[in-house]
Structures are given as structure tokens and as C-alpha cells.
Design an enzyme around this catalytic site. Sequence first.
Site, PDB file in Angstrom:
ATOM      1  N   LYS A  45      40.368 -21.586  -2.319  1.00  0.00           N
ATOM      2  CA  LYS A  45      41.276 -22.631  -2.780  1.00  0.00           C
ATOM      3  C   LYS A  45      41.741 -22.413  -4.219  1.00  0.00           C
ATOM      4  O   LYS A  45      42.934 -22.404  -4.501  1.00  0.00           O
ATOM      5  CB  LYS A  45      40.544 -23.969  -2.651  1.00  0.00           C
ATOM      6  CG  LYS A  45      41.250 -25.125  -3.241  1.00  0.00           C
ATOM      7  CD  LYS A  45      40.288 -26.296  -3.309  1.00  0.00           C
ATOM      8  CE  LYS A  45      39.293 -26.048  -4.433  1.00  0.00           C
ATOM      9  NZ  LYS A  45      38.408 -27.210  -4.633  1.00  0.00           N
ATOM     10  N   THR A  46      40.783 -22.209  -5.109  1.00  0.00           N
ATOM     11  CA  THR A  46      41.135 -22.050  -6.519  1.00  0.00           C
ATOM     12  C   THR A  46      42.016 -20.823  -6.703  1.00  0.00           C
ATOM     13  O   THR A  46      42.980 -20.834  -7.472  1.00  0.00           O
ATOM     14  CB  THR A  46      39.865 -21.910  -7.375  1.00  0.00           C
ATOM     15  OG1 THR A  46      38.968 -22.951  -7.009  1.00  0.00           O
ATOM     16  CG2 THR A  46      40.186 -22.018  -8.841  1.00  0.00           C
ATOM     17  N   ASP A 231      44.123 -31.023  -7.629  1.00  0.00           N
ATOM     18  CA  ASP A 231      42.942 -30.427  -6.999  1.00  0.00           C
ATOM     19  C   ASP A 231      42.054 -31.554  -6.466  1.00  0.00           C
ATOM     20  O   ASP A 231      42.086 -32.660  -6.996  1.00  0.00           O
ATOM     21  CB  ASP A 231      42.197 -29.620  -8.077  1.00  0.00           C
ATOM     22  CG  ASP A 231      41.160 -28.713  -7.481  1.00  0.00           C
ATOM     23  OD1 ASP A 231      41.215 -28.463  -6.255  1.00  0.00           O
ATOM     24  OD2 ASP A 231      40.284 -28.241  -8.228  1.00  0.00           O
ATOM     25  N   GLU A 232      41.252 -31.274  -5.448  1.00  0.00           N
ATOM     26  CA  GLU A 232      40.321 -32.276  -4.907  1.00  0.00           C
ATOM     27  C   GLU A 232      41.031 -33.594  -4.612  1.00  0.00           C
ATOM     28  O   GLU A 232      40.572 -34.671  -4.989  1.00  0.00           O
ATOM     29  CB  GLU A 232      39.168 -32.540  -5.888  1.00  0.00           C
ATOM     30  CG  GLU A 232      38.482 -31.307  -6.428  1.00  0.00           C
ATOM     31  CD  GLU A 232      37.485 -30.694  -5.459  1.00  0.00           C
ATOM     32  OE1 GLU A 232      37.471 -31.105  -4.266  1.00  0.00           O
ATOM     33  OE2 GLU A 232      36.718 -29.809  -5.882  1.00  0.00           O
ATOM     34  N   GLN A 263      34.833 -32.862   2.168  1.00  0.00           N
ATOM     35  CA  GLN A 263      34.089 -32.800   0.912  1.00  0.00           C
ATOM     36  C   GLN A 263      34.338 -34.006   0.017  1.00  0.00           C
ATOM     37  O   GLN A 263      34.141 -33.953  -1.184  1.00  0.00           O
ATOM     38  CB  GLN A 263      34.439 -31.512   0.160  1.00  0.00           C
ATOM     39  CG  GLN A 263      33.987 -30.266   0.889  1.00  0.00           C
ATOM     40  CD  GLN A 263      34.192 -29.016   0.054  1.00  0.00           C
ATOM     41  OE1 GLN A 263      33.609 -28.846  -0.992  1.00  0.00           O
ATOM     42  NE2 GLN A 263      35.049 -28.128   0.544  1.00  0.00           N
ATOM     43  N   ARG A 615      27.497 -24.446  -0.320  1.00  0.00           N
ATOM     44  CA  ARG A 615      27.377 -23.750  -1.606  1.00  0.00           C
ATOM     45  C   ARG A 615      26.722 -22.389  -1.407  1.00  0.00           C
ATOM     46  O   ARG A 615      26.781 -21.523  -2.270  1.00  0.00           O
ATOM     47  CB  ARG A 615      26.520 -24.530  -2.609  1.00  0.00           C
ATOM     48  CG  ARG A 615      27.030 -25.883  -3.068  1.00  0.00           C
ATOM     49  CD  ARG A 615      28.453 -25.874  -3.455  1.00  0.00           C
ATOM     50  NE  ARG A 615      29.305 -26.290  -2.332  1.00  0.00           N
ATOM     51  CZ  ARG A 615      30.599 -26.055  -2.273  1.00  0.00           C
ATOM     52  NH1 ARG A 615      31.196 -25.412  -3.231  1.00  0.00           N
ATOM     53  NH2 ARG A 615      31.303 -26.454  -1.226  1.00  0.00           N
TER      54      ARG A 615
END
Length: 751
Positions: A45-46, A231-232, A263, A615
Site C-alpha cells: 500500500k505505502t 491513508d488508513e 484493519q 504483522r
Amino acid sequence: MKLQLVKQAAGELPDFLKGLNPEQLKAAATTEGPLLIIAGAGSGKTRVVTFRIAYLLDKGIAPYNILALTFTNKAAHEMKERIATMVGDSTSSKVWAGTFHSIFARILRSEAEHLGYSPSFSIYDSDDSLSIVRAVMNTLGVSQQQVPPQGVRSRISSAKNQMIGWQRYAAEAGNILEKQTGQIYEEYEKRLRLNNAMDFDDLLINIINLFRNFPEILKKYQDRFRYIHVDEYQDTNRAQYMAIKMLAAGQHGNLCVVGDDAQSIYKWRGADIRNILDFQNDYPDAAVVRLEQNYRSTKTILSAADDVIGNNRKQLAKKLWTDNPQGAKISVLPARDDREEADMILKAVRSEMNENFLAPKDFAILYRTNAQSQALEDSLRRAAVPYTIVGGVSFYKRKEVKDTVAYLRLLVNPNDSESLLRVINEPPRGIGATSIQHIRTFADERNISLFEAFAHANEITTIQKRAAVAAQTFTQMVQRFIDIKDDIPPTELAVSFMEATGLLRMLKDENTEESLDRWNNVQRLLSNIAEMTAREENPSLEAFLQQIALVSDTDEADTTKNRVALMTMHAAKGLEFPVVFIAGMEQGLFPMGRAENNAEETEEERRLFYVGITRARQKLYLSHAERRFRFGELVFSQPSRFVGEIRQELLEVKAGTMSFQQRQAPPKQQVDFKAPRQPFFDEIPKDDFISQVPPKQPKLRVGIKVKHAQFGVGTVQGLSGEGSKAQAVVYFPTFGKKHLMLEYAKLQVMG
DNA sequence: ATCCGTGAGCTTTTT
DNA sequence: GCTCACGGAT
């Protein structure tokens, strides 16, 4: 066909985009109009967002036309750094990338006057705002015993996040509690205003007010931010949603939001998952891209995550997959208690290090609550494994640091009464509660700030002369620095001001280990100012204060050091580690007790577990303890239902002292709470234990050495009185002669 | 004003 | 087990 299109497009695209997969490429190259990127965990994503921004810059879009909003400073920094490696520092630094709060604070600072604030407004963190709630409750005569201030604060905050002002809140209040909250809310808001201060929520609300009431200002920012990235997005609350919508409603309005509904873990803070679920309703012509290929984790880990999240109902359609190998099974570590749990984790860390040549930095130990870190830390420390705690008690929350910040705030914003009250007797200046009350009344009557009232303390007939003189001496000292504020560099200003306040002197004179620690912390803060001065183009104390109000320790965590990382699962969002441990997989802890009987909250906890699992890159461990200390009490609990949601073949139980099967099958012998408890840890032999209890009255004589909790070691010089009146005169090298009541001062006789 | 002991509440998670 | 507000004592 589709592939051909992509290829065609790719032909015109800069080389650096070629490393992306087709979906990622589409996400990066769709620059015009609204775009929703549903990005599964570990799907790059980033990378996509930074490539997208680099692509925009490459196309010739000016960096200041690009806005990127994140939730944490860490995410913003990372994005900027990555952009910098592609387009260079000078361009990258002109992109507007930052957290909602910091970007909005920056805008508000330049537009403050339109809203009736001065540009040097203070930003209050949640502790500050809690203490204002307390103060307001005191003036309104609401007992803190009956109404917990914490609850009031969170009701006010959640009202603000939903953009319900005190007027509306009061009007709609149903029960007594809400009516009371409404009153406190009103007074709270008025006080912030008087102090020229905003809390975190105000930074969002005031942006909306600004845009609503001043269309020409809104237009200015709409024209500036032609390409907006969020973002998010699943974690945005109502106010953030509104602000974004307004900014994107202009003629450019190229809005790109990235998120993963699986998330979403900040509902408790007002995040509204509908914002992402309904994006396509809000923007009917939105393009949608799904990033479903995971580059991070093994098949095993991904399947486990999938098993778990499958138990939630509301979800956006997506299916994560990976080309990565199957990988090792997930290990379940059953422990008897929290200490054994920590030891098992330690053992696993060591064997992973030996067998797979891993370094400390390859490990993360995640947990639900910060309190769990204690046992884990003890274990790692004993074994001399380097570790770092991410988050936890913040540097900026320490008393001396907050005091220093309050002093500096007072300097730039003398209206900030909360800061004034905080520091007025730090060091003690002999201005007591009664005097302050009178000065406050005086201020209210004349409608002047508390600072001004302090400055005119001699006109207040109701207070003692001594207090009046002290108050005026103080304000004169501050005023001297306010006068020269803009003429000397920030660092110099701050350092000499802090010298003048006497805080540093006080800490130095106390000369205990703790006070020297505190002194160091103040120095550290001051050197942060020096650092900023060196870094920024036009440094100011105002900018520094704004910046530190909006950073947390999570952002500062140094992940470059080779250490095992300990943190909550919330803090771990956005990070990845080769090996991840999730500790405390127990009912009542994870999911938390209150969430157990609430479907929505259970779903949020489950999403948090999903975040934790994903993670991990190669190996995941789940540990649980049969009993652990909570609130200083031994609590028994069952393994978390979440572990059972992972299909059996992905799990492998590492036998500890007891096997997992044994505890999973209904045990023949239920734990009987009345039965004598199993010895816990290494039980201290009774005799030893008794001998450790100090005798009721220490046998003191003149000349003997004693230890005092605060003053340290001193020599007894005299004794007087008996029973509860017994006193001792003790001479402490650093504090001088002290008269101590033996009943209260617990003196330890030094052997 | 300051120092001490007491008892309540706390532990979700953060800008 | 820790921290903080509160009350009583000096």
C-alpha cells in the site's frame, strides 16, 4: 485485452512504475477523479501511494498541489522519505504530507484570526483537557467521586468528533448525566476559548468551521490541494470525513483514499467504518482498485488471518493471496502464568536466533494492553536480550516535561491560564489555593486573563500582600521574556527563560536520583528546540510547541537499533517483522472483558487480532497463560476463542509444563478456587517472609544511620515523644535537618 | 504550605 | 501493582 490496455498505458509511464503489479500500477496511474484503493495487509500500500505521488511529480504537478494525510507522524515521515529517494529531497519536502492533526494545525495557525484565535494558540493534549474537565467540575461543584471526569471527557470528545456542539448536546440531553455533561461541556469550551487553546478535536472541528464560514478560504485550499491522498481511510471519523469531503469538492478534487476495512481498529476513538464502506455511494464515479496480493507473509499466516476475519460479518469483498511459501506452522505456547509465558517467549526467541540466524530486530512481541509489557521486560532483561518498548509512557507526559512545555506555552500565549496554573507553584512561590481563587474572581469580574490579573495583583484587596508581591514578581519575570521573545533565537530564549523560572534550580537542588533524571529530561527538551532550530527554515517557539503537541513516542521509536520490539497491536499497525509473538491470548484480555458480550466490539477485537497476525512475515507465535496478575490480583482465564478460530492444521502446540490437549479437553479436575492454591512462582519460605517484615518501631538511637524514602540516608540527631507522638530529628547531607513523625515517616535503620 | 497515609480507580487501544 | 486526589496533621 485488459492486459493490453495496461501495457499500452505502461508504454507512456516512467520506468520506475514498471516494478508494480497490474493492480498496483492501475492504482498509481489513476490520478484523476475519485479513487478507492482497498489494500489488504502487506499488499504494498505505502509503496503504491508513494509511487503515485512520484508519478504526479514526474508529470509536472507542483509538490505543493499534493496533499497526503496520515494518522501517525511515523507514516507521514516514511512516506516523505520514500518520495525523497525517488524525486529528491527538495521536491519531496514541499509535498504537504502529515497527520490530519498537524496539517490542520498548520492551516489553522495561518487562518487563526478568522476564527477568533491568535496564531499562537496552545494545543492541549488529552491530559490537559482532562485537567480542565476536572477544574470545571470543581467550579460547578460536581463531585469527582460520583461522576468520573474521564467519562465526562470522553463523552465531550465523542460529541465533538460527531460535530455536536455543547448547545445541541445540552438541548438533546436526556438524562441527568447528559445534562450535567452538557453544562461541563459548555464551560469547558468557554475555557478553551479564553485560554486561546484548542484540544485535538478542535483541530478538526475548527477546520470545518473555517471552511464552512469562509468559502473564499475553502476555495484557496481546494485550489492548492489538487491531489488529495488519505491513508488508513477506514479509521477516519465523522469530522475528518467532512473535512476531506469539503476539500475534495472543489474543481480539482482528485481524491484518492486507501484503506482496509479489515484493519479498522479505532472505532472507540470515533472512527466510522461506514466512511470506507460507503465511499462508492459518496463518489459514484469512483474507480476502485483492490490490492489482493500479499508480499509479506507465508501462506500459513495468511490462511490463519483469513480464518479469523471470516468470522466478522460486515466486510468489503476481497481475497488475499500470496506467492510466498507455505511456511512454518503457527506455534501455540500455553503457559501457567504470565511469568512462564514470558520465559517461553524468551526461549523461543533464543532458539529462533540460533536456528535461523535471526537478530533481535527481527522479533516483535505484541500484546493487548501496555501493562502486559512488565513480565516480558523482566524476562528479556534478565536474559540480557536487547529490547525496546514502543509507545508506553511518553516522554512528553512526564511531569517535568509538561511543566516545561507549560512554561513555554505561557511565553507565547499568556492567555493560557491552564499553563499558568500548572507552573505557578513549580517551584513553590507561596501563592496558595485561596489566593489563586481570589485572583481568578478578580479576572472574571474584569473580564481579563488570569495572567493580567496576576500582573495587577496589588489591586486585589482580598489577598495577602506577600502573595500579591509573589504574583507580580512572577508575571514581571515572564513579561520581560515576552518583550524580547522575537528578538533572540528560540533556543536561547527558552534556555534563559527556564533558568529564570527556577524550575531547573529546584530540580538541581533536590539532588536526588529522580530529580536529576528530571533535570535531564528538561535539558533534553531544550536540546530538542536546538535541534529544530538547526533543521527548520524559520524556527520559532510556536512551531516547536505545535509540533511536540502532536507527536507521540510511537513516532520516535528507533527501529534502526537492533532490538526486540515490544508494543501493543495498535502501535504495530503498519509494521512488519519476520517473527511475531502475540502474548496474552486469553478470554477477558483478548478479546477484552467488556467486548466479550458485545458483537460489535468483538468484531473490532477480531480485526485487531487480524492486524496482529498479519504483522508476521515468516513465523507467528500465540501464547496464553492460565493465570496472570491483573490489578495486582491473580486472575484465572481460558484461552482466547480467537485461537480456536484458526483451523487446527495450521497450529502446533508447543508443550510447556502442561499440554494444550489436556487443557482443551474438559479437565477432569476443574480448577477449584477454594482448594489450596498451587505454589505460585518460587514461593518464599514462611520463615524468611516473616523476618522481612520490619519491626513496628525501628529501634532508633542518636547517631544511628537511617534511610528515608525521599531524603535518602541521614543521621539521627535527636529523639522525642512516645507512641504516636514519637519524633526524630534527622540530619540529611543534602536536605539538612528534618523533624520527622515516626508514625508517618517510615525510617529504615541502616545496618 | 507541606508532608504523609488512605482509598479509589485503573488497563484497552492514540492524534 | 501503580497513580492520583483528598484529608488530616504539623
